[in-house]
Motif scaffolding. Structure first.
Motif, PDB file in Angstrom:
ATOM      1  N   GLU A 153       0.840  -1.198   0.000  1.00  0.00           N
ATOM      2  CA  GLU A 153       0.000   0.000   0.000  1.00  0.00           C
ATOM      3  C   GLU A 153       0.878   1.253   0.000  1.00  0.00           C
ATOM      4  N   PRO A 154       0.287   2.451  -0.214  1.00  0.00           N
ATOM      5  CA  PRO A 154       1.090   3.682  -0.216  1.00  0.00           C
ATOM      6  C   PRO A 154       1.935   3.820   1.053  1.00  0.00           C
ATOM      7  N   ILE A 155       3.160   4.322   0.889  1.00  0.00           N
ATOM      8  CA  ILE A 155       4.109   4.410   2.000  1.00  0.00           C
ATOM      9  C   ILE A 155       4.115   5.839   2.523  1.00  0.00           C
ATOM     10  N   GLU A 156       3.401   6.049   3.612  1.00  0.00           N
ATOM     11  CA  GLU A 156       3.354   7.353   4.272  1.00  0.00           C
ATOM     12  C   GLU A 156       3.510   7.115   5.768  1.00  0.00           C
ATOM     13  N   GLN A 157       4.430   7.839   6.404  1.00  0.00           N
ATOM     14  CA  GLN A 157       4.718   7.569   7.807  1.00  0.00           C
ATOM     15  C   GLN A 157       5.202   8.825   8.508  1.00  0.00           C
ATOM     16  N   LYS A 158       4.685   9.036   9.730  1.00  0.00           N
ATOM     17  CA  LYS A 158       5.254  10.034  10.622  1.00  0.00           C
ATOM     18  C   LYS A 158       6.154   9.300  11.601  1.00  0.00           C
ATOM     19  N   ILE A 159       7.392   9.764  11.746  1.00  0.00           N
ATOM     20  CA  ILE A 159       8.396   9.052  12.531  1.00  0.00           C
ATOM     21  C   ILE A 159       8.815   9.900  13.719  1.00  0.00           C
ATOM     22  N   SER A 160       8.782   9.291  14.908  1.00  0.00           N
ATOM     23  CA  SER A 160       9.195  10.004  16.115  1.00  0.00           C
ATOM     24  C   SER A 160      10.535   9.514  16.647  1.00  0.00           C
ATOM     25  N   SER A 161      11.206   8.606  15.905  1.00  0.00           N
ATOM     26  CA  SER A 161      12.481   8.052  16.356  1.00  0.00           C
ATOM     27  C   SER A 161      13.625   9.024  16.091  1.00  0.00           C
ATOM     28  N   GLU A 185       9.310  13.648   9.840  1.00  0.00           N
ATOM     29  CA  GLU A 185      10.151  13.358  10.995  1.00  0.00           C
ATOM     30  C   GLU A 185       9.888  14.335  12.138  1.00  0.00           C
ATOM     31  N   GLU A 186       9.739  13.790  13.342  1.00  0.00           N
ATOM     32  CA  GLU A 186       9.622  14.638  14.524  1.00  0.00           C
ATOM     33  C   GLU A 186      10.978  15.216  14.924  1.00  0.00           C
ATOM     34  N   TYR A 187      12.053  14.430  14.689  1.00  0.00           N
ATOM     35  CA  TYR A 187      13.420  14.884  14.949  1.00  0.00           C
ATOM     36  C   TYR A 187      14.195  14.904  13.633  1.00  0.00           C
ATOM     37  N   LEU A 188      15.119  15.837  13.506  1.00  0.00           N
ATOM     38  CA  LEU A 188      15.978  15.869  12.328  1.00  0.00           C
ATOM     39  C   LEU A 188      17.049  14.796  12.478  1.00  0.00           C
ATOM     40  N   THR A 189      17.002  13.776  11.632  1.00  0.00           N
ATOM     41  CA  THR A 189      18.026  12.730  11.646  1.00  0.00           C
ATOM     42  C   THR A 189      18.980  12.944  10.482  1.00  0.00           C
ATOM     43  N   SER A 190      20.010  12.137  10.418  1.00  0.00           N
ATOM     44  CA  SER A 190      21.002  12.249   9.341  1.00  0.00           C
ATOM     45  C   SER A 190      20.330  12.079   7.975  1.00  0.00           C
ATOM     46  N   PHE A 224       2.690  37.028  16.646  1.00  0.00           N
ATOM     47  CA  PHE A 224       2.783  35.807  17.444  1.00  0.00           C
ATOM     48  C   PHE A 224       3.580  34.757  16.678  1.00  0.00           C
ATOM     49  N   ARG A 225       4.088  33.781  17.444  1.00  0.00           N
ATOM     50  CA  ARG A 225       4.893  32.709  16.869  1.00  0.00           C
ATOM     51  C   ARG A 225       4.014  31.483  16.631  1.00  0.00           C
ATOM     52  N   ARG A 226       3.946  31.049  15.383  1.00  0.00           N
ATOM     53  CA  ARG A 226       3.187  29.842  15.057  1.00  0.00           C
ATOM     54  C   ARG A 226       4.100  28.627  15.168  1.00  0.00           C
ATOM     55  N   GLU A 227       3.672  27.637  15.933  1.00  0.00           N
ATOM     56  CA  GLU A 227       4.503  26.466  16.175  1.00  0.00           C
ATOM     57  C   GLU A 227       4.582  25.580  14.935  1.00  0.00           C
ATOM     58  N   ARG A 228       5.567  24.706  14.931  1.00  0.00           N
ATOM     59  CA  ARG A 228       5.707  23.745  13.847  1.00  0.00           C
ATOM     60  C   ARG A 228       4.458  22.870  13.776  1.00  0.00           C
ATOM     61  N   PRO A 229       4.106  22.388  12.604  1.00  0.00           N
ATOM     62  CA  PRO A 229       2.893  21.559  12.476  1.00  0.00           C
ATOM     63  C   PRO A 229       3.134  20.104  12.879  1.00  0.00           C
ATOM     64  N   GLY A 230       3.810  19.858  14.001  1.00  0.00           N
ATOM     65  CA  GLY A 230       3.957  18.505  14.507  1.00  0.00           C
ATOM     66  C   GLY A 230       5.094  17.707  13.911  1.00  0.00           C
ATOM     67  N   TYR A 231       5.909  18.303  13.057  1.00  0.00           N
ATOM     68  CA  TYR A 231       7.058  17.594  12.509  1.00  0.00           C
ATOM     69  C   TYR A 231       8.136  18.610  12.144  1.00  0.00           C
ATOM     70  N   ARG A 232       9.373  18.109  12.036  1.00  0.00           N
ATOM     71  CA  ARG A 232      10.504  18.977  11.726  1.00  0.00           C
ATOM     72  C   ARG A 232      10.869  18.981  10.247  1.00  0.00           C
ATOM     73  N   ARG A 233      10.672  17.824   9.598  1.00  0.00           N
ATOM     74  CA  ARG A 233      11.080  17.730   8.196  1.00  0.00           C
ATOM     75  C   ARG A 233      10.163  16.779   7.446  1.00  0.00           C
ATOM     76  N   GLU A 234       9.861  17.150   6.218  1.00  0.00           N
ATOM     77  CA  GLU A 234       9.074  16.296   5.327  1.00  0.00           C
ATOM     78  C   GLU A 234       9.981  15.825   4.194  1.00  0.00           C
ATOM     79  N   ILE A 235       9.979  14.506   3.954  1.00  0.00           N
ATOM     80  CA  ILE A 235      10.850  13.900   2.940  1.00  0.00           C
ATOM     81  C   ILE A 235       9.975  13.162   1.934  1.00  0.00           C
ATOM     82  N   MET A 236      10.229  13.393   0.652  1.00  0.00           N
ATOM     83  CA  MET A 236       9.482  12.725  -0.411  1.00  0.00           C
ATOM     84  C   MET A 236      10.458  11.988  -1.327  1.00  0.00           C
ATOM     85  N   LEU A 237      10.200  10.696  -1.546  1.00  0.00           N
ATOM     86  CA  LEU A 237      10.949   9.921  -2.529  1.00  0.00           C
ATOM     87  C   LEU A 237      10.084   9.765  -3.770  1.00  0.00           C
ATOM     88  N   HIS A 238      10.625  10.158  -4.908  1.00  0.00           N
ATOM     89  CA  HIS A 238       9.912  10.055  -6.188  1.00  0.00           C
ATOM     90  C   HIS A 238      10.538   8.899  -6.971  1.00  0.00           C
TER      91      HIS A 238
END
Length: 457
Positions: A153-161, A185-190, A224-238
């Motif tokens: 199925e489609p590969i979509e995931q929010k990762i908190s690791s 990603e919730e955290y910026l990883t390598s 005012f400061r608008r907070e991040r929308p629950g993640y730090r980075r969005e990654i797309m593989l085409h």
């Protein structure tokens, strides 16, 4: 092999060799999908590289390996062998990538893995894969993973690791299956694997989410400061782009550099280092060292072959206690044993929180850290997601090992070199086989005495 170690007197000013483990593993796995030959130079020469190469022979990978490079071809494309049961002797990271390859190619198979890999960690990554319709079963007791034919199925995931393992596994799953991948990603990883995919002709896009300063629609005088929308980075593989074989140069291991800098701090005194990579990971570790009382002065920043380097001067006398958690720990998750060693020399109590996942990936690692600190005269307690450490004035030599996790073993090799008195290290092969060039660099300095015993495990 056992080893007797006495305190190191002086340190080398720089390291040569000991190149990046994760990028070497990623380059080998991605070469399965490349047209033409992939040349991997300056690769990580630990036993883990040989384990992965030999395992992938079963799927059509041909390779020639010299001391400086590996040439990889897939002359008949990805071609699984008739057998369905396999043994894998490598670690958690390459195992995750291999599972992604087999699941993406929809290959019915059964893999038996070793105690090097945390079984509960495998449960975590398999749950993510099951969400995409992949047929998987895990026998935790027997350490066996079974992959059944399925419709992806489609590969979509929010990762908190805070580890890159799951993210990289999903990217390889997308390449293997030809599916697009969306990750938040919730955290910026390598992002090393993403850059490697781009270098091989693939298409990956990234977008970091940042806090924004906004005008108040109800009062134009206010902002005012608008907070991040629950993640730090969005990654797309085409998946449309085809990977092509090319030359891949593996950079020097920042992991090894960080261990050298930490050894200097633990030894106390005044140390100079030249041409240290000035990367985000090393900068984060330098900032952590400063936060526990280490003085670091930077000299002569420059760029060589596209890589920023810097000379460093390190002074350490007294250590400060630290309560580390959240993004600080997440950004340095691979270095938990080193954080514990630094805390051991603080005169007060230190806490390291939010590190439960480290214990899942490296089976029982926190318990091993606490046990071996205890041997050095340091009180260390383990709780659900962290460590509490009561510091002491100096680390005493002790009897260490044997270890399961190479990273924990390396940390206590560092502790033995910095400790007061003689240490005995049982099963030193785990350090020598995984970090041979690092050990060799220290031994070549000829400034400390090492006596090998004739015992072997």
């Amino acid at each position: 092999m056992d080893k007797t170690i006495t305190t190191i007197r002086h340190l080398p000013e720089t390291l040569s060799g000991g190149n990046d483990y994760y990028l070497t593993q990623g380059a080998i796995i991605l070469s399965l999908f490349c047209d033409g030959e992939t040349i991997i130079s300056d690769y990580d020469d630990s036993g883990a590289t040989d384990s992965t190469l030999e395992f992938l022979r079963e799927f059509g990978l041909n390779y020639e390996k010299s001391w400086s490079q590996i040439g990889i071809r897939m002359p008949n494309g990805f071609a699984p062998s008739p057998k369905r049961e396999y043994e894998f002797e490598g670690g958690a990271y390459p195992l995750g990538l291999i599972l992604a390859v087999l699941a993406g190619k929809n290959i019915e198979s059964q893999i038996h893995y070793t105690e090097k890999v945390g079984g509960h960690y495998i449960d975590t990554i398999l749950r993510s894969m099951v969400n995409f319709g992949i047929g998987l079963k895990h026998d935790l007791k027997e350490r066996i993973i079974t992959i059944s034919p399925s419709v992806l199925e489609p590969i979509e995931q929010k990762i908190s690791s805070p580890f890159p393992h799951l993210k990289d596994m999903l990217l390889v799953l997308g390449i293997s299956s030809g599916k697009s991948v969306a990750i938040r990603e919730e955290y910026l990883t390598s992002n090393s694997l993403e850059n490697l995919i781009l270098g091989l002709g693939g298409k990956v896009t990234e977008r970091e989410s940042k806090r924004e300063i906004m005008d108040d629609p109800d009062d134009p005088r206010r902002r005012f400061r608008r907070e991040r929308p629950g993640y730090r980075r969005e990654i797309m593989l085409h998946p449309s782009a085809k990977l092509r074989g090319t030359s891949v140069k593996i950079p020097q291991s920042q992991f090894m550099m960080i261990h050298l800098l930490t050894l200097a701090a633990l030894k106390r005194g005044h140390h100079h280092f030249s041409e240290i990579p000035y990367s985000p990971e090393i900068i984060r570790w330098m900032n952590y060292l400063k936060s526990v009382g280490i003085e670091i002065t930077e000299h002569r920043k420059k760029t060589e072959d596209g890589l920023k380097v810097v000379d460093l001067e390190i002074k350490s006398r007294e250590f400060k206690a630290r309560r580390a958690s959240g993004e600080t720990v997440a950004g340095l998750i691979e270095y938990i044993p080193l954080m514990a060693l630094l805390a051991a020399l603080s005169p007060e109590t230190s806490l390291i929180r939010g590190i439960r996942e480290y214990d899942l990936i490296y089976t029982g690692a926190l318990g091993r850290v606490a046990e071996n600190l205890g041997k050095m005269g340091v009180k260390c307690g383990v709780f659900e997601d962290g460590l509490v450490i009561e510091g002491t004035k100096e680390l005493n030599g002790a009897d260490f090992g044997p270890f399961i996790s190479p990273g924990v073993a390396l940390a206590f090799y560092i502790a033995a070199l910095a400790g007061h008195g003689q240490s005995h290290f049982a099963g030193f092969d785990i350090v020598k086989n995984n970090y041979g060039r690092f050990v060799e660099a220290l031994e070549k300095s000829s400034l400390y005495k090492v006596k090998l015993s004739d015992q072997s495990e």
